[in-house]
Design a protein around this motif. Sequence first.
Motif, PDB file in Angstrom:
ATOM      1  N   LEU A   1      98.927  30.986   1.829  1.00  0.00           N
ATOM      2  CA  LEU A   1      98.976  32.292   2.488  1.00  0.00           C
ATOM      3  C   LEU A   1      97.984  33.267   1.857  1.00  0.00           C
ATOM      4  O   LEU A   1      97.337  34.049   2.556  1.00  0.00           O
ATOM      5  N   GLU A   2      97.862  33.222   0.528  1.00  0.00           N
ATOM      6  CA  GLU A   2      96.909  34.101  -0.150  1.00  0.00           C
ATOM      7  C   GLU A   2      95.477  33.735   0.199  1.00  0.00           C
ATOM      8  O   GLU A   2      94.623  34.610   0.338  1.00  0.00           O
ATOM      9  N   ALA A   3      95.190  32.458   0.359  1.00  0.00           N
ATOM     10  CA  ALA A   3      93.830  32.019   0.674  1.00  0.00           C
ATOM     11  C   ALA A   3      93.373  32.561   2.026  1.00  0.00           C
ATOM     12  O   ALA A   3      92.186  32.841   2.220  1.00  0.00           O
ATOM     13  N   GLU A   4      94.294  32.736   2.957  1.00  0.00           N
ATOM     14  CA  GLU A   4      93.942  33.298   4.261  1.00  0.00           C
ATOM     15  C   GLU A   4      93.543  34.766   4.149  1.00  0.00           C
ATOM     16  O   GLU A   4      92.730  35.252   4.930  1.00  0.00           O
ATOM     17  N   GLN A   5      94.118  35.482   3.193  1.00  0.00           N
ATOM     18  CA  GLN A   5      93.887  36.920   3.063  1.00  0.00           C
ATOM     19  C   GLN A   5      92.652  37.270   2.233  1.00  0.00           C
ATOM     20  O   GLN A   5      92.209  38.415   2.253  1.00  0.00           O
ATOM     21  N   LEU A   6      92.101  36.313   1.490  1.00  0.00           N
ATOM     22  CA  LEU A   6      90.956  36.600   0.627  1.00  0.00           C
ATOM     23  C   LEU A   6      89.728  36.964   1.447  1.00  0.00           C
ATOM     24  O   LEU A   6      89.424  36.327   2.450  1.00  0.00           O
ATOM     25  N   LYS A   7      89.020  38.002   1.000  1.00  0.00           N
ATOM     26  CA  LYS A   7      87.765  38.394   1.649  1.00  0.00           C
ATOM     27  C   LYS A   7      86.631  37.591   1.024  1.00  0.00           C
ATOM     28  O   LYS A   7      86.601  37.369  -0.183  1.00  0.00           O
ATOM     29  N   SER A   8      85.678  37.198   1.846  1.00  0.00           N
ATOM     30  CA  SER A   8      84.571  36.390   1.334  1.00  0.00           C
ATOM     31  C   SER A   8      83.276  37.187   1.205  1.00  0.00           C
ATOM     32  O   SER A   8      82.332  36.725   0.576  1.00  0.00           O
ATOM     33  N   ASN A   9      83.223  38.381   1.776  1.00  0.00           N
ATOM     34  CA  ASN A   9      81.969  39.132   1.808  1.00  0.00           C
ATOM     35  C   ASN A   9      81.913  40.248   0.763  1.00  0.00           C
ATOM     36  O   ASN A   9      81.215  41.235   0.950  1.00  0.00           O
ATOM     37  N   LEU A  10      82.615  40.088  -0.350  1.00  0.00           N
ATOM     38  CA  LEU A  10      82.607  41.118  -1.387  1.00  0.00           C
ATOM     39  C   LEU A  10      81.349  41.012  -2.242  1.00  0.00           C
ATOM     40  O   LEU A  10      80.935  39.908  -2.605  1.00  0.00           O
ATOM     41  N   PRO A  11      80.737  42.144  -2.584  1.00  0.00           N
ATOM     42  CA  PRO A  11      79.579  42.088  -3.484  1.00  0.00           C
ATOM     43  C   PRO A  11      80.029  41.802  -4.914  1.00  0.00           C
ATOM     44  O   PRO A  11      81.209  41.928  -5.246  1.00  0.00           O
ATOM     45  N   GLU A  12      79.092  41.431  -5.755  1.00  0.00           N
ATOM     46  CA  GLU A  12      79.399  41.170  -7.160  1.00  0.00           C
ATOM     47  C   GLU A  12      79.450  42.508  -7.890  1.00  0.00           C
ATOM     48  O   GLU A  12      78.426  43.160  -8.094  1.00  0.00           O
ATOM     49  N   ILE A  13      80.644  42.916  -8.276  1.00  0.00           N
ATOM     50  CA  ILE A  13      80.866  44.222  -8.889  1.00  0.00           C
ATOM     51  C   ILE A  13      81.052  44.035 -10.387  1.00  0.00           C
ATOM     52  O   ILE A  13      81.775  43.142 -10.824  1.00  0.00           O
ATOM     53  N   HIS A  14      80.393  44.902 -11.165  1.00  0.00           N
ATOM     54  CA  HIS A  14      80.524  44.878 -12.615  1.00  0.00           C
ATOM     55  C   HIS A  14      80.996  46.245 -13.090  1.00  0.00           C
ATOM     56  O   HIS A  14      80.792  47.260 -12.413  1.00  0.00           O
ATOM     57  N   VAL A  15      81.595  46.274 -14.263  1.00  0.00           N
ATOM     58  CA  VAL A  15      82.008  47.537 -14.863  1.00  0.00           C
ATOM     59  C   VAL A  15      80.751  48.348 -15.178  1.00  0.00           C
ATOM     60  O   VAL A  15      79.763  47.809 -15.665  1.00  0.00           O
ATOM     61  N   GLY A  16      80.782  49.633 -14.863  1.00  0.00           N
ATOM     62  CA  GLY A  16      79.638  50.510 -15.070  1.00  0.00           C
ATOM     63  C   GLY A  16      78.854  50.775 -13.802  1.00  0.00           C
ATOM     64  O   GLY A  16      78.027  51.683 -13.761  1.00  0.00           O
ATOM     65  N   ASP A  17      79.096  49.993 -12.756  1.00  0.00           N
ATOM     66  CA  ASP A  17      78.392  50.196 -11.493  1.00  0.00           C
ATOM     67  C   ASP A  17      78.926  51.434 -10.779  1.00  0.00           C
ATOM     68  O   ASP A  17      80.109  51.755 -10.873  1.00  0.00           O
ATOM     69  N   THR A  18      78.045  52.101 -10.061  1.00  0.00           N
ATOM     70  CA  THR A  18      78.458  53.185  -9.178  1.00  0.00           C
ATOM     71  C   THR A  18      78.625  52.589  -7.790  1.00  0.00           C
ATOM     72  O   THR A  18      77.694  51.996  -7.252  1.00  0.00           O
ATOM     73  N   VAL A  19      79.826  52.718  -7.239  1.00  0.00           N
ATOM     74  CA  VAL A  19      80.130  52.097  -5.950  1.00  0.00           C
ATOM     75  C   VAL A  19      80.632  53.136  -4.963  1.00  0.00           C
ATOM     76  O   VAL A  19      81.128  54.195  -5.344  1.00  0.00           O
ATOM     77  N   LYS A  20      80.484  52.804  -3.688  1.00  0.00           N
ATOM     78  CA  LYS A  20      81.055  53.612  -2.616  1.00  0.00           C
ATOM     79  C   LYS A  20      82.033  52.716  -1.867  1.00  0.00           C
ATOM     80  O   LYS A  20      81.643  51.713  -1.279  1.00  0.00           O
ATOM     81  N   VAL A  21      83.304  53.083  -1.930  1.00  0.00           N
ATOM     82  CA  VAL A  21      84.367  52.291  -1.311  1.00  0.00           C
ATOM     83  C   VAL A  21      84.793  52.993  -0.030  1.00  0.00           C
ATOM     84  O   VAL A  21      85.144  54.174  -0.054  1.00  0.00           O
ATOM     85  N   GLY A  22      84.744  52.285   1.080  1.00  0.00           N
ATOM     86  CA  GLY A  22      85.217  52.828   2.349  1.00  0.00           C
ATOM     87  C   GLY A  22      86.684  52.495   2.523  1.00  0.00           C
ATOM     88  O   GLY A  22      87.049  51.331   2.650  1.00  0.00           O
ATOM     89  N   VAL A  23      87.540  53.522   2.514  1.00  0.00           N
ATOM     90  CA  VAL A  23      88.985  53.333   2.598  1.00  0.00           C
ATOM     91  C   VAL A  23      89.455  53.804   3.969  1.00  0.00           C
ATOM     92  O   VAL A  23      89.084  54.885   4.420  1.00  0.00           O
ATOM     93  N   ILE A  24      90.270  52.994   4.618  1.00  0.00           N
ATOM     94  CA  ILE A  24      90.805  53.373   5.931  1.00  0.00           C
ATOM     95  C   ILE A  24      91.986  54.307   5.717  1.00  0.00           C
ATOM     96  O   ILE A  24      92.958  53.962   5.049  1.00  0.00           O
ATOM     97  N   ILE A  25      91.880  55.515   6.283  1.00  0.00           N
ATOM     98  CA  ILE A  25      92.917  56.537   6.182  1.00  0.00           C
ATOM     99  C   ILE A  25      93.525  56.719   7.564  1.00  0.00           C
ATOM    100  O   ILE A  25      92.804  56.808   8.555  1.00  0.00           O
ATOM    101  N   GLN A  26      94.843  56.789   7.619  1.00  0.00           N
ATOM    102  CA  GLN A  26      95.511  56.994   8.892  1.00  0.00           C
ATOM    103  C   GLN A  26      96.057  58.414   8.939  1.00  0.00           C
ATOM    104  O   GLN A  26      96.856  58.813   8.094  1.00  0.00           O
ATOM    105  N   GLU A  27      95.592  59.180   9.925  1.00  0.00           N
ATOM    106  CA  GLU A  27      96.045  60.559  10.111  1.00  0.00           C
ATOM    107  C   GLU A  27      96.674  60.655  11.492  1.00  0.00           C
ATOM    108  O   GLU A  27      95.972  60.633  12.501  1.00  0.00           O
ATOM    109  N   GLY A  28      97.978  60.755  11.520  1.00  0.00           N
ATOM    110  CA  GLY A  28      98.664  60.765  12.808  1.00  0.00           C
ATOM    111  C   GLY A  28      98.529  59.412  13.468  1.00  0.00           C
ATOM    112  O   GLY A  28      98.936  58.395  12.923  1.00  0.00           O
ATOM    113  N   ASN A  29      97.923  59.388  14.655  1.00  0.00           N
ATOM    114  CA  ASN A  29      97.716  58.111  15.337  1.00  0.00           C
ATOM    115  C   ASN A  29      96.251  57.691  15.308  1.00  0.00           C
ATOM    116  O   ASN A  29      95.864  56.757  15.984  1.00  0.00           O
TER     117      ASN A  29
END
Length: 120
Positions: free
Chosen positions: A10-38
């Motif tokens: 079940l966990e293997a189905e949920q894993l994302k495959s298109n993640l970049p290689e992230i290291h500590v110290g990197d500056t990243v921009k994370v797009g988070v889905i926010i739900q406001e009302g509908n």
Amino acid sequence: MNAQEIIRSLEAEQLKSNLPEIHVGDTVKVGVIIQEGNKERTQPYEGIVIAKRNSGINATITVRRIFQGVGVERVFLLHSPRVESIKIIKRGKVRRAKLYYLRDRVGKATRVKQRFDREL
């Protein structure tokens, strides 16, 4: 199949495959889905990765930024459906696995040297 094999499948189905290689110290921009009302929208959150934890589907990064003079940290599950995108803005050159010392620093002291030998 025993319980552990079922959980792993079940966990293997949920894993994302298109993640970049992230290291500590990197500056990243994370797009988070926010739900406001509908309505749903993507909110960008940009900051420095101060910690990273690798453990399969529970892999997380802790991102810190300064907002209106106050340090704000958020922990993101990398494989969460709420995390829409992760983009690396800048590579950082650090010699520690966890950058918790940045919590005590203010202003220009929180800067991390840029690293040019890794691809974005």
